[in-house]
Design an enzyme around this catalytic site. Sequence first.
Site, PDB file in Angstrom:
ATOM      1  N   HIS A  83      33.493  31.694 107.880  1.00  0.00           N
ATOM      2  CA  HIS A  83      33.176  32.840 107.036  1.00  0.00           C
ATOM      3  C   HIS A  83      33.310  34.111 107.850  1.00  0.00           C
ATOM      4  O   HIS A  83      32.833  34.195 108.989  1.00  0.00           O
ATOM      5  CB  HIS A  83      31.751  32.761 106.486  1.00  0.00           C
ATOM      6  CG  HIS A  83      31.383  33.960 105.663  1.00  0.00           C
ATOM      7  ND1 HIS A  83      31.770  34.102 104.343  1.00  0.00           N
ATOM      8  CD2 HIS A  83      30.710  35.099 105.979  1.00  0.00           C
ATOM      9  CE1 HIS A  83      31.340  35.263 103.885  1.00  0.00           C
ATOM     10  NE2 HIS A  83      30.693  35.882 104.852  1.00  0.00           N
ATOM     11  N   ASP A 164      21.849  34.320  94.297  1.00  0.00           N
ATOM     12  CA  ASP A 164      22.490  35.288  95.188  1.00  0.00           C
ATOM     13  C   ASP A 164      23.347  36.274  94.410  1.00  0.00           C
ATOM     14  O   ASP A 164      23.342  37.469  94.698  1.00  0.00           O
ATOM     15  CB  ASP A 164      23.339  34.571  96.237  1.00  0.00           C
ATOM     16  CG  ASP A 164      24.091  35.568  97.111  1.00  0.00           C
ATOM     17  OD1 ASP A 164      23.420  36.346  97.811  1.00  0.00           O
ATOM     18  OD2 ASP A 164      25.327  35.597  97.059  1.00  0.00           O
ATOM     19  N   ARG A 171      20.882  44.560  94.623  1.00  0.00           N
ATOM     20  CA  ARG A 171      20.814  45.271  95.901  1.00  0.00           C
ATOM     21  C   ARG A 171      21.901  46.334  95.994  1.00  0.00           C
ATOM     22  O   ARG A 171      21.701  47.389  96.588  1.00  0.00           O
ATOM     23  CB  ARG A 171      20.933  44.271  97.054  1.00  0.00           C
ATOM     24  CG  ARG A 171      19.695  43.400  97.220  1.00  0.00           C
ATOM     25  CD  ARG A 171      19.967  42.183  98.106  1.00  0.00           C
ATOM     26  NE  ARG A 171      20.554  42.591  99.367  1.00  0.00           N
ATOM     27  CZ  ARG A 171      21.547  41.938  99.970  1.00  0.00           C
ATOM     28  NH1 ARG A 171      22.081  40.849  99.419  1.00  0.00           N
ATOM     29  NH2 ARG A 171      22.013  42.370 101.129  1.00  0.00           N
ATOM     30  N   SER A 186      22.143  35.824 101.969  1.00  0.00           N
ATOM     31  CA  SER A 186      23.185  35.847 100.943  1.00  0.00           C
ATOM     32  C   SER A 186      24.387  35.018 101.371  1.00  0.00           C
ATOM     33  O   SER A 186      24.879  34.163 100.617  1.00  0.00           O
ATOM     34  CB  SER A 186      23.605  37.295 100.683  1.00  0.00           C
ATOM     35  OG  SER A 186      24.717  37.361  99.816  1.00  0.00           O
ATOM     36  N   LYS A 190      25.185  30.374 100.274  1.00  0.00           N
ATOM     37  CA  LYS A 190      26.399  29.819  99.687  1.00  0.00           C
ATOM     38  C   LYS A 190      27.070  28.830 100.636  1.00  0.00           C
ATOM     39  O   LYS A 190      27.577  27.787 100.206  1.00  0.00           O
ATOM     40  CB  LYS A 190      27.365  30.945  99.317  1.00  0.00           C
ATOM     41  CG  LYS A 190      26.836  31.893  98.245  1.00  0.00           C
ATOM     42  CD  LYS A 190      27.896  32.849  97.748  1.00  0.00           C
ATOM     43  CE  LYS A 190      28.249  33.918  98.759  1.00  0.00           C
ATOM     44  NZ  LYS A 190      27.168  34.890  98.980  1.00  0.00           N
TER      45      LYS A 190
END
Length: 427
Positions: A83, A164, A171, A186, A190
């Site tokens: 990621h 999320d 947010r 967040s 996932k």
Amino acid sequence: MPDAVSVIATKRDGHTLSSDQISWMVDAYTRGDVADEQMSALTMAILLRGMTRVEIREWTDAMIASGSRMDFSSISRPTVDKHSTGGIGDKITLPLAPLVAACGAAVPQLSGRGLGYTGGTLDKLESIPGWRADLTADEMTRLLDDPAVGAVICAAGADLAPADKKLYALRDVTGTVESIPMIAASIMSKKIAEGTGALVLDVKCGSGAFMKSLDQARELAATMVELGTDSGVDTVALVTDMSTPLGLTAGNALEVQESLDVLAGGGPADVVELTLALAREMVAAAGLDGVDPADKLRDGTAMDRWRSMIAGQGGDPAAPLPVARHTHDVVADRDGVVTRVDAMAVGIAAWRLGAGRERQGQQVQAGAGVRMHVRPGERVSAGSPVFTLHTDTPERFDGALEALTDGWAVGDDAPAASPLILDRIGT
């Protein structure tokens, strides 16, 4: 049973939230029993007061519990994912997933679309004719277990950490995005729900990244590594520079072509360096000893996996990529050395040319973007191109040119060389 007001007051006053308070609040908000204004008050309190390691883990667990978990235990190969926190020209996922698959791992890469100046991996791949981002769990498993494929890059399902999605939207409009505990939760909710066995994080730092300072980037990286480790996912993070764009392109089809150059054994040196660094971390995390990803670039097997992966998701790997109808060159006004190319300026220019979107669901131009002809430290001559702007709508050129006005410079002396990889966090 907790109630929203007492939970808000607990964090407002600097106290630690209990597991029951966190799980109740996240669940109730996801179901609609807690109002937006109440969750807004809590997220602001978290931004100002922070969270402990235990609180962050329990908040993450609560978001995971709001949906379903994916299960890749039937796959015959070790699973590993990557990621990135996002940056300009960050096309690394495209060559990385098939490269790591060629090394013997299964790579379930759940990605997203861009919003604003940061490009989305799915937007890039959707410039390939026929390619589709939405796969069922069965389709993912079949492609991951296929010895000729072994990787997918696709959209996350609606039931993966739905809390999320709702929290992020809130947010985004309440000035609470910058909370490192909530950014970490967040991302990791996932990734943990995705069910991968190991995870490598690329945390960007610099003008074109969300984390502007190295200290911020290190804090976010360490928090996410802790979350992964606490959840039984082998996790490591590289902190990488994003003050200058990655590679020479920013834009969807432009970045796909640059990724193909890397898979063919060429491509910009920084893209190759980061792709191989992340690939080696992923291969090690998957327990695949004695495999060097560089060999898979040289012998063409990574490119073979790319073609199989694209075809497996309905795309035509041999089809020509879209090309923008209009171009405009930005040229140097003097001889010298490029001393600076600002990542944020290039990202905003690409966005204004049509490569990105201003709101969710907006269409992007596949061929739009910016191609850089020189990087910091390279020489230019007066009148030679520094950038080429690409768009289908030439009225966008003025806005892109304005974004680039102070985004680059030519001088007499080359800037000091700076490393691409700034730190490594994890065991």
